[in-house]
Design an enzyme around this catalytic site. Structure first.
Site, mmCIF file in Angstrom:
data_model
loop_
_atom_site.group_PDB
_atom_site.id
_atom_site.type_symbol
_atom_site.label_atom_id
_atom_site.label_comp_id
_atom_site.label_asym_id
_atom_site.label_seq_id
_atom_site.Cartn_x
_atom_site.Cartn_y
_atom_site.Cartn_z
ATOM 1 N N SER A 1 -6.104 5.254 -6.266
ATOM 2 C CA SER A 1 -5.675 4.065 -5.535
ATOM 3 C C SER A 1 -4.684 4.468 -4.461
ATOM 4 O O SER A 1 -4.118 5.559 -4.502
ATOM 5 C CB SER A 1 -5.025 3.070 -6.488
ATOM 6 O OG SER A 1 -3.781 3.592 -6.890
ATOM 7 N N LYS A 2 -4.495 3.584 -3.527
ATOM 8 C CA LYS A 2 -3.641 3.867 -2.381
ATOM 9 C C LYS A 2 -2.217 4.226 -2.811
ATOM 10 O O LYS A 2 -1.559 5.047 -2.185
ATOM 11 C CB LYS A 2 -3.632 2.650 -1.451
ATOM 12 C CG LYS A 2 -3.417 3.071 -0.024
ATOM 13 C CD LYS A 2 -3.707 2.025 0.969
ATOM 14 C CE LYS A 2 -3.478 2.666 2.329
ATOM 15 N NZ LYS A 2 -4.096 2.099 3.421
ATOM 16 N N ARG A 3 -1.782 3.599 -3.888
ATOM 17 C CA ARG A 3 -0.421 3.853 -4.364
ATOM 18 C C ARG A 3 -0.219 5.311 -4.788
ATOM 19 O O ARG A 3 0.849 5.862 -4.708
ATOM 20 C CB ARG A 3 -0.113 2.952 -5.566
ATOM 21 C CG ARG A 3 0.681 1.721 -5.223
ATOM 22 C CD ARG A 3 1.036 0.939 -6.466
ATOM 23 N NE ARG A 3 -0.103 0.769 -7.353
ATOM 24 C CZ ARG A 3 -0.163 1.271 -8.587
ATOM 25 N NH1 ARG A 3 0.831 1.981 -9.063
ATOM 26 N NH2 ARG A 3 -1.210 1.063 -9.343
ATOM 27 N N LYS A 4 -1.286 5.907 -5.272
ATOM 28 C CA LYS A 4 -1.159 7.242 -5.867
ATOM 29 C C LYS A 4 -1.442 8.396 -4.915
ATOM 30 O O LYS A 4 -1.422 9.545 -5.304
ATOM 31 C CB LYS A 4 -2.086 7.332 -7.074
ATOM 32 C CG LYS A 4 -1.640 6.460 -8.217
ATOM 33 C CD LYS A 4 -1.872 7.151 -9.519
ATOM 34 C CE LYS A 4 -1.155 6.424 -10.625
ATOM 35 N NZ LYS A 4 -1.422 7.037 -11.909
ATOM 36 N N GLY A 5 -1.750 8.113 -3.697
ATOM 37 C CA GLY A 5 -2.030 9.202 -2.757
ATOM 38 C C GLY A 5 -3.013 8.770 -1.698
ATOM 39 O O GLY A 5 -3.317 7.590 -1.577
#
Ligand code: GLU
Length: 520
Positions: free
Chosen positions: A256-260
Site C-alpha cells: 500500500s502507499k503507506r508502506k512504500g
C-alpha cells in the site's frame, strides 16, 4: 494452454491518480494472455466510485502502460468499437440493464437510507450475526413501490441472491472454488445517484465488450459468485476468470502507499528501465519452472502461461528489482544509456537543463554555478564508469557529483585503515610529484597506472597509496578507481584535488584548535 479464439482481455483499473505497481502486473498478465493468442488487450476505466476528475487521473494510467510497452488495442484515448471505455460515460447502459433485472424479478428497489442500514448493521452485530441486508424492501407491495418511485424517493437497486445455492467458480489459477449463496448479501447494483456499483458495471461491460478472459487479483474472487449469478440472470455466457496472487511487502502485508512506493511513476522517476520492471513483475506470480530468470517481452509472450501462475501471494522484493535493473542497465549501449542519464543529471543539478524547444540534442552542457562547460563525450565517459554499478538511473546524481563540483568530505576518509595521518600526507605528496610530471596529453588511466602502480606496490599494501588517492578524487567511500577518475577529471583538476587533500591533513587533528579557529 490452448485457448479458444478470439481472446479478448482487459485491464480495468479505477483511476486513483496513479498506476499501482500491482495493477501493472495484472495488466502485464492480461496483455501476455491476449497477445500470445493473437487477441486484443483492452483498457477500461472503472470510475464509478470516484468523485475526482477522471481525465487527469487517467493520464498516469495511459502513460504508465505505454512506458511499460503494454500497448492496448482499445481504450479511452485510443478508441475502439466498444466505446466509451470510461464507465462514467456509460451510465445509461447500466441503468437500462438494472431495470431489466428488476422487471425479471432478479433485482428489487431498496428505499432504505444510510441511517436505517447502519442501524440494521449494529443490531446484527449485537446479535453476533454477519451483517447483511435483511431484505425488508423485498417485501414492499407493488403499489407502495410505485408510489415511492413517483415521489422520487431516493433508492438503490439490489440484486436478489437466491437462497442456499452452491455457486462454482472454475478459476484458471485456483481451480474449482465453491460458494454458498447464503454467504452472500443482496448486493447493491445501482446506487441512488444513478451510478452503478462495480459488480453491475464489470459484468455488463465485460459482456458488452466481449471479454473472453478476466485476469484480476485474488481479492475479487469472493465477488465472482455474484458475477456468475448476474451472467445467469442476464442469460449471458460468462468469461473465464483467472484470479492472480496478491503482491505483498516482505512482511507479507498487502502493498500500500503507506508502506512504500506503489506508484509506477515513482519507479520511472527513480530510473528503473521498463524491460527490468516487466521482467521483474512477470515473476511476481509466475515462474517458468526453469532456472531462466531473464525474460524479454518476446520471450514472455512465448513462455508465459496461466497454468504456471501460482496461488500464494508474491513478495515484492526491491533487491530483486534492483538486480534486474542493474542487469538491464548493463545491456544498454553506452550512447543510449548516457542519453537516458541526462535528465537525471539535470534533475540533480549536475548539468543545466536545456530548453525543451531545442530539438537538437546539445553538444555542450553547462555546469550550474560554474563557468565550466562539458560535452556529451565527457558525460559518456562518466556514465561508462557507472554503468557496471548503477542500480537505477537516478543514482547517477549522487555517485558522480564529484566530477562536476568540489565536494566536501571528512578528512578521515583519506585514512587507509589505521595508518597515521602523517604517512598518508607523505603518500599524497609523493603522488603529487608523479602527477606533475605527466603531461596533459598523456594523462590517461593507462599512463597513470603505469607510473603509480610500481610506487604503490612498494608499500606493504598498495591500498595505502590507492585509497587516499581515490578518496581525494571522489570524496566518497565508494567510487570507481582513481585512475579512471583522474583521466576524466584531467591533469589540472586531479592535481587540485590531491593538493586539497594534503591541505586537509595539515589541519591539526586537535579538536580544541578547531574551536579556536571557529571563534576567530
Ligand atoms: N476496477 C477494479 C480494480 O480497480 C477491477 C477489478 C476487475 O478487474 O474486475 O481493481
Amino acid at each position: 494452454m490452448a485457448l479458444a479464439l478470439p481472446i479478448r482481455t482487459r485491464f480495468a483499473p479505477s483511476p486513483t491518480g496513479y498506476l499501482h505497481i500491482g495493477g501493472l502486473r495484472t495488466a502485464l498478465y492480461s496483455y501476455l494472455l491476449a497477445k500470445q493468442n493473437n487477441g486484443q488487450f483492452i483498457l477500461r476505466l472503472e470510475d464509478t466510485d470516484l468523485k475526482r476528475q477522471v481525465e487527469d487521473a487517467a493520464e498516469a494510467i495511459y502513460s504508465g502502460l505505454k512506458w511499460a510497452g503494454l500497448n492496448y488495442d482499445e481504450g479511452p484515448d485510443v478508441g475502439g468499437s466498444f466505446e466509451p471505455y470510461i464507465q462514467s460515460q456509460r451510465l445509461e447502459i447500466y441503468r437500462e440493464r438494472a431495470d431489466k433485472l428488476v422487471k425479471n424479478g432478479n433485482a428489487y428497489y431498496c428505499f432504505c437510507d444510510e441511517t436505517t442500514l447502519e442501524q440494521m448493521r449494529q443490531e446484527q452485530i449485537a446479535k453476533k450475526q454477519a451483517p447483511k441486508y435483511d431484505r425488508r424492501c423485498l417485501k414492499l407491495s407493488k403499489d407502495e413501490i410505485q408510489t415511492r418511485l413517483k415521489n422520487n424517493e431516493p433508492h438503490t437497486i439490489r440484486m436478489k441472491i437466491p437462497d442456499n445455492r452452491v455457486i462454482e467458480v472454475n478459476d484458471l489459477v485456483r481451480g474449482k472454488v465453491t460458494y454458498n449463496t447464503n454467504e452472500l448479501d443482496d448486493q447493491v447494483l445501482l446506487k441512488s445517484d444513478g451510478y452503478p456499483t462495480y459488480h453491475l458495471a464489470v459484468v455488463v461491460d465485460d459482456h458488452l465488450m466481449e471479454i473472453s478472459h478476466v485476469t484480476r487479483t485474488e481479492e475479487w474472487l469472493p465477488s465472482t459468485p455474484k458475477h456468475i449469478l448476474l451472467y445467469e440472470y442476464f442469460g449471458w455466457t460468462p468469461p473465464q476468470w483467472a484470479h492472480l496472487p496478491l503482491l505483498l511487502n516482505p512482511d507479507k502485508s498487502k502493498m500500500s502507499k503507506r508502506k512504500g512506493d506503489v506508484a509506477v511513476e515513482d519507479y520511472i522517476k527513480k530510473g528503473y528501465l521498463p524491460e527490468a520492471m516487466i521482467n521483474f513483475l512477470a515473476f511476481l506470480g509466475w515462474n517458468p519452472g526453469s532456472e531462466k530468470e531473464i525474460y524479454s517481452m518476446e520471450e514472455l509472450l512465448k513462455d508465459f502461461s496461466l497454468e504456471k501462475v501460482h496461488k500464494a501471494g508474491a513478495i515484492f522484493n526491491i533487491e530483486k528489482l534492483n538486480w534486474y535493473n542493474q542487469y538491464y542497465i548493463k545491456q544498454v549501449p553506452l550512447e543510449e544509456l548516457a542519453k537516458l542519464c541526462i535528465p537525471y543529471m539535470q534533475g540533480s543539478g549536475l548539468i543545466e537543463k536545456f530548453p525543451i524547444s531545442n530539438f537538437q540534442f546539445p553538444n555542450k552542457f553547462q555546469i550550474p554555478n560554474s563557468k565550466k562547460e562539458v560535452d556529451f563525450d565527457w558525460l559518456k565517459k562518466i556514465v561508462a564508469l557507472e554503468q557496471e554499478r548503477m542500480k537505477y538511473l537516478s543514482e547517477i546524481g549522487e555517485s558522480t557529483k564529484f566530477f562536476f563540483h568540489t565536494t566536501e568530505y571528512d578528512k578521515n576518509l583519506l585514512i587507509w585503515k589505521d595508518s597515521p595521518e602523517e604517512e598518508i600526507k607523505n603518500v599524497l605528496q609523493k603522488l603529487l610529484e608523479i602527477l606533475e610530471k605527466i603531461s596533459q596529453d598523456s594523462f590517461t588511466k593507462e599512463k597513470l597506472q603505469e607510473l603509480i602502480m610500481p610506487e604503490a606496490e612498494k608499500f606493504e599494501n598498495r591500498g595505502l597509496m590507492l585509497w587516499p588517492f581515490r578518496a581525494a578524487l571522489s570524496g566518497q567511500k565508494a567510487s570507481p578507481g582513481p585512475f579512471e577518475i583522474a583521466e576524466i577529471l584531467g591533469k589540472e583538476e586531479t592535481i587540485e584535488k590531491v593538493k586539497k587533500a594534503i591541505e586537509k591533513l595539515q589541519i591539526s587533528p586537535n579538536p580544541s584548535s578547531y574551536q579556536v579557529r571557529g571563534r576567530l
